[in-house]
Design a protein around this motif. Structure first.
Motif, PDB file in Angstrom:
ATOM      1  N   UNK A   5      57.112 -70.573 -31.745  1.00  0.00           N
ATOM      2  CA  UNK A   5      58.266 -69.796 -32.804  1.00  0.00           C
ATOM      3  C   UNK A   5      59.655 -69.021 -31.920  1.00  0.00           C
ATOM      4  N   UNK A   6      58.374 -67.616 -31.559  1.00  0.00           N
ATOM      5  CA  UNK A   6      59.542 -66.720 -30.661  1.00  0.00           C
ATOM      6  C   UNK A   6      60.812 -67.341 -29.616  1.00  0.00           C
ATOM      7  N   UNK A   7      60.519 -67.900 -29.147  1.00  0.00           N
ATOM      8  CA  UNK A   7      61.507 -68.555 -27.796  1.00  0.00           C
ATOM      9  C   UNK A   7      62.219 -69.536 -28.451  1.00  0.00           C
ATOM     10  N   UNK A   8      62.161 -70.457 -29.840  1.00  0.00           N
ATOM     11  CA  UNK A   8      62.304 -71.065 -30.198  1.00  0.00           C
ATOM     12  C   UNK A   8      63.238 -72.728 -29.794  1.00  0.00           C
ATOM     13  N   UNK A   9      61.546 -72.967 -29.095  1.00  0.00           N
ATOM     14  CA  UNK A   9      61.509 -73.940 -28.061  1.00  0.00           C
ATOM     15  C   UNK A   9      60.878 -75.117 -28.994  1.00  0.00           C
ATOM     16  N   UNK A  41      48.638 -74.565 -30.006  1.00  0.00           N
ATOM     17  CA  UNK A  41      50.129 -75.291 -29.415  1.00  0.00           C
ATOM     18  C   UNK A  41      49.784 -77.456 -28.967  1.00  0.00           C
ATOM     19  N   UNK A  42      48.694 -76.983 -28.790  1.00  0.00           N
ATOM     20  CA  UNK A  42      48.137 -77.907 -27.963  1.00  0.00           C
ATOM     21  C   UNK A  42      48.390 -78.447 -26.842  1.00  0.00           C
ATOM     22  N   UNK A  43      48.640 -80.235 -27.330  1.00  0.00           N
ATOM     23  CA  UNK A  43      48.933 -80.320 -25.297  1.00  0.00           C
ATOM     24  C   UNK A  43      50.980 -80.142 -24.485  1.00  0.00           C
ATOM     25  N   UNK A  44      51.405 -78.827 -25.521  1.00  0.00           N
ATOM     26  CA  UNK A  44      52.364 -78.039 -25.371  1.00  0.00           C
ATOM     27  C   UNK A  44      51.771 -77.224 -24.268  1.00  0.00           C
ATOM     28  N   UNK A  45      50.879 -76.448 -23.690  1.00  0.00           N
ATOM     29  CA  UNK A  45      50.402 -75.660 -22.783  1.00  0.00           C
ATOM     30  C   UNK A  45      51.028 -74.082 -23.275  1.00  0.00           C
ATOM     31  N   UNK A  46      51.470 -74.036 -24.640  1.00  0.00           N
ATOM     32  CA  UNK A  46      52.496 -73.084 -24.657  1.00  0.00           C
ATOM     33  C   UNK A  46      51.353 -72.632 -25.991  1.00  0.00           C
ATOM     34  N   UNK A  47      50.900 -71.421 -26.770  1.00  0.00           N
ATOM     35  CA  UNK A  47      50.760 -71.316 -28.260  1.00  0.00           C
ATOM     36  C   UNK A  47      51.496 -71.248 -28.898  1.00  0.00           C
ATOM     37  N   UNK A  48      51.711 -71.846 -30.045  1.00  0.00           N
ATOM     38  CA  UNK A  48      52.784 -71.425 -31.182  1.00  0.00           C
ATOM     39  C   UNK A  48      54.282 -70.677 -31.204  1.00  0.00           C
ATOM     40  N   UNK A  49      52.980 -69.541 -31.403  1.00  0.00           N
ATOM     41  CA  UNK A  49      53.676 -67.830 -31.586  1.00  0.00           C
ATOM     42  C   UNK A  49      54.874 -68.247 -30.320  1.00  0.00           C
ATOM     43  N   UNK A  50      54.547 -69.020 -29.316  1.00  0.00           N
ATOM     44  CA  UNK A  50      55.656 -68.755 -28.317  1.00  0.00           C
ATOM     45  C   UNK A  50      56.419 -69.376 -28.548  1.00  0.00           C
TER      46      UNK A  50
END
Length: 176
Positions: free
Chosen positions: A116-120, A105-114
């Motif tokens: 995608x799952x949360x639609x953010x 998730x790089x600089x977002x603080x959350x993993x990509x899977x999170x």
């Protein structure tokens, strides 16, 4: 939007600049803002991710002049090769470092899977953030922003949310 040294153009803006049918409800606004920023001295970068996403959107146009927008798209890509281009197209390697950063998730603080799952954020959005952060690590500029009509992506323009630069080497040292 104030002028910055470098502005990364997101897919949501590029589809408006090119007037992609069904995805260009802010075309006049985008074109006006582009000219204003250009006159103010901004440098524009089209992330390869935005380029690919825009090309896919064009191929999926159901109604409207698909050929016309495809021609505008190709002309915009070709313009990056001119002696005084309106923008550059960011060259990145989708190597191990890029993929690690994308998945984390790089600089977002959350993993990509999170995301995608949360639609953010989608994969393309996170990839644009990775491209921007790699650019910041490689080029000395005072300001880099992502120009987007997606407010979830624009939220990551806040420099305070961006962690110190990372590299594969530092990631490897953390695991040791």
């Amino acid at each position: 939007m104030p002028a910055h040294d470098v502005i990364f153009i997101d897919t949501s803006v590029l589809t408006n600049l090119l007037s992609v049918p069904g995805l260009c409800d802010r075309a006049e606004e985008a074109k006006g803002e582009f000219e204003r920023l250009r006159r103010a001295g901004a440098k524009f970068v089209i992330p390869v991710t935005a380029l690919i996403e825009t090309g896919n959107h064009i191929a999926q146009v159901k109604q409207g002049d698909r050929r016309g927008v495809a021609q505008r798209f190709c002309k915009a890509v070709d313009a990056a090769r001119s002696s005084s281009p309106p923008w550059t197209i960011r060259d990145v390697n989708w190597d191990d470092e890029f993929l690690v950063r994308l998945l984390s998730g790089d600089s977002t603080g959350s993993a990509l899977v999170e995301h995608l799952a949360a639609k953010t954020l989608g994969t393309g959005d996170v990839a644009i953030l990775v491209e921007r952060d790699l650019f910041l690590e490689q080029v000395r500029v005072s300001g880099v922003r992502i120009w987007s009509y997606d407010q979830r992506l624009v939220a990551y323009n806040d420099d305070s949310r961006r962690p110190p630069s990372r590299s594969r080497k530092s990631e490897t040292n953390k695991r040791a």
